[in-house]
Structures are given as C-alpha cells and as structure tokens.
Design an enzyme around this catalytic site. Sequence first.
Site, PDB file in Angstrom:
ATOM      1  N   GLY A   1     -11.441   1.097  -0.785  1.00  0.00           N
ATOM      2  CA  GLY A   1     -10.044   1.297  -1.168  1.00  0.00           C
ATOM      3  C   GLY A   1      -9.112   0.451  -0.317  1.00  0.00           C
ATOM      4  O   GLY A   1      -9.460  -0.645   0.119  1.00  0.00           O
ATOM      5  N   GLU A   2      -7.887   0.952  -0.130  1.00  0.00           N
ATOM      6  CA  GLU A   2      -6.876   0.298   0.708  1.00  0.00           C
ATOM      7  C   GLU A   2      -6.427  -1.056   0.165  1.00  0.00           C
ATOM      8  O   GLU A   2      -5.805  -1.830   0.874  1.00  0.00           O
ATOM      9  CB  GLU A   2      -7.395   0.085   2.141  1.00  0.00           C
ATOM     10  CG  GLU A   2      -7.906   1.322   2.823  1.00  0.00           C
ATOM     11  CD  GLU A   2      -8.502   1.017   4.199  1.00  0.00           C
ATOM     12  OE1 GLU A   2      -8.555  -0.169   4.588  1.00  0.00           O
ATOM     13  OE2 GLU A   2      -8.913   1.966   4.872  1.00  0.00           O
ATOM     14  N   GLY A   3      -6.754  -1.390  -1.078  1.00  0.00           N
ATOM     15  CA  GLY A   3      -6.427  -2.710  -1.596  1.00  0.00           C
ATOM     16  C   GLY A   3      -7.431  -3.779  -1.226  1.00  0.00           C
ATOM     17  O   GLY A   3      -7.226  -4.961  -1.536  1.00  0.00           O
TER      18      GLY A   3
ATOM     19  N   LEU B   1       0.842  -1.194   0.000  1.00  0.00           N
ATOM     20  CA  LEU B   1       0.000   0.000   0.000  1.00  0.00           C
ATOM     21  C   LEU B   1       0.876   1.242   0.000  1.00  0.00           C
ATOM     22  O   LEU B   1       1.722   1.405   0.885  1.00  0.00           O
ATOM     23  CB  LEU B   1      -0.910   0.022   1.233  1.00  0.00           C
ATOM     24  CG  LEU B   1      -1.786  -1.216   1.466  1.00  0.00           C
ATOM     25  CD1 LEU B   1      -2.532  -1.093   2.797  1.00  0.00           C
ATOM     26  CD2 LEU B   1      -2.765  -1.403   0.322  1.00  0.00           C
TER      27      LEU B   1
END
Length: 362
Positions: A322-324, A67
């Site tokens: 989000g955030e992967g 990230l």
Amino acid sequence: MSSLNLDDFSDLIERPDSGTRRDAEERRERLAVPSGALGRLDELGEWLSAAQGSVPVKAVRQPRVVLFAGDHGVAALDVSGRPAGSAGSLVRAVLEGGSPVAVLARLDEVPVRIVDAGLDCDPALLPDEVVRHRVRRGSGRIDIEDALTVEEAERAVRLGMAIADEEADSGTDLVVLGDLSVGGTTPAATLIAALCGTDASVVTGRGGAGIDDLAWMRKCAAVRDALRRARPVLGDQLELLATVGGADLAAMTGFLLQSAVRRMPVILDGVVSAACALVGQRAAFRAPDWWLAGQLSGEPAQAKALDRMALNPLLDQGVTVGEGTGALLALPLVRAAAALAAELPERAGAEPVEDAAEYVTE
C-alpha cells in the site's frame, strides 16, 4: 441535509481531448520505431498527450505523491494485520523516510504530501501540515454504525477537492495517489461490493499487512454486515461514503473527482484508491478517463473495481504494502512513455512501416 451533490461532477468533467489523441496517434505512425514495437508504452504516451492537450507529449516534470491518512473503527474487530488506531505510525514512517514509498520517492525525486483526514491519534504527535486538515478523529465501525455523519462526509469530500486544486494550481502535472490507513481495505471492499452488486466473500481480501484465516472470516462478516447498511443508500454517493466509507476515503473521492475537473492525471495504487475511483465513476462516468491503474495488488475487490472501470493495471509485481508504493513503481513507466513519444525521430519517408518485426535486429 448536504449542499454537495456528487452527481454535479458529471457536468464538470470532460474526457481528455479526442482530437489531440488522434493527432498523437498519427504522429506515432510517423516515428522510425514501428507502431506496436513499444507495446503499451505507445498507448500510455497517447493517453498522456490527450490529457495534456499537447502533441508531442510533454515530459512529466512535477509529479507528486499524495497520501490520504485515516484510521477505521472496524479495525477493532481484528480484521487488519495492524493494531487498531495505529495509522499514525505509518505516517511517521513515511515522514522519517523509512517506508517503501518514501524510499522510492527519494529515488525518483518525487515530493510526498500526506493529508490527515481521520487519524486516531493526538495531532500534536505529527507536523501541522499533516494534521491541520483532519475532519474527525477516526471513522466509525461500519458494521454497526456510520463511518461519518453526512456533514463530515461533505467536509471530507471538500477537503479532497481543495487538495486537488492546490496541487493543480502549484503546477503538479501527475499525481501518484495512495492511502495510509489501518482497516481501510474493509470499507473499500464494502464500497466495491455495494457498487458492483456482489457478496462479501467475493471482495474480501487479506489487506496490505496480511491476515490469517480467522481474521479473514471476521473481515468477511464485517463486510457482509456493512453491506446490509450500504445497500439502502446506494442512490446517494455522499451518503454511501458517510455510511460505509471513512474520512480518508471520502477525501480521496473528492480529490479524484476534482483532479478530473482540473484535467490532472492520477495513478491509482491499491484497493482503497480503486474503491474511491469507483464511487467517483458512479458520480461522473467520464472521470476514469483521467486515471491510470498503477498496479494489481492481489486484492479481489480491486480487480473487480478496475474491471468495472475498464482500467488495465500497468504492473503486477505482487506489491501489497500500500502507501502508493505500487503506483509509484509505475511512474517511471509513464515517464518513459512520454519521453519515447516526444523524442523518437520521425521516419525520413512518408510510408508507414508495415511490420514491427522489420525493426527488430538479430
């Protein structure tokens, strides 16, 4: 003047081995389960086999979530659902295990690496392994000023390249890529609009945290103004990242390109990683062959970028956090495809099964 030319990646990146893919396809035809019965899992297994250069495909044993974190000055215009300069709180939530990506990473037993490329916070508030790579504190307000200097953009791209090399050297065999940013979807939309030749209203979404109609109009205006600044520098990807990108986006672009050089597959998450991938494709047209689109986030700019790169998302679950997170949700699907391709038995005879329906039981 920068010494880095992203166009040089075009000569360094090769496609996954086509001969290996043909061998994987031929092996698939010999399996007891008929071709087509497993849907896209067949395609995934063959793609991974070509990326690895291995038939049968090897299991994904050392995946990693990476990230890139940063704050964007344009968030001061209230175009984000989060306060400007608050990306550091997103980083802390991941480190403390209370964010969606942290929960899923524990579930899948996948380590998470966070790289601070441009957070706007005191570095003493976060662990040294997170903040030690920081290029600058926050990125400029792209509607009226450059996000970075060209020198900073080069440093950020080289940072991403170095992180990719570290991961490849440590044995990471697949990366789940995401961002921890506040305001990041605005430069992402700007990059995609500039590279696809579209207007601000076509690419402007509501971000991971969600915004109301007034904030959307402010965001659309910011993208429009940033686009005016982006169009004159479209011929130089590094200058484009400096003008309307950000430290985290430039680092992610370098990471994606170097991952392709190192033949390390990557699962993309949302609109930010898609924007960086699109910049990467502009530099090296073969690079997207090393990337998977993990999920469809609902951001219009992401859909446009994925269409331009001919990447078909694996999942569409409406995940916008989000955030992967969405990309990490796709990881079990990739692992399942590898296991099925490697472990299903071959048929006793040599004749192909003509109809997948023959295998379906009542």
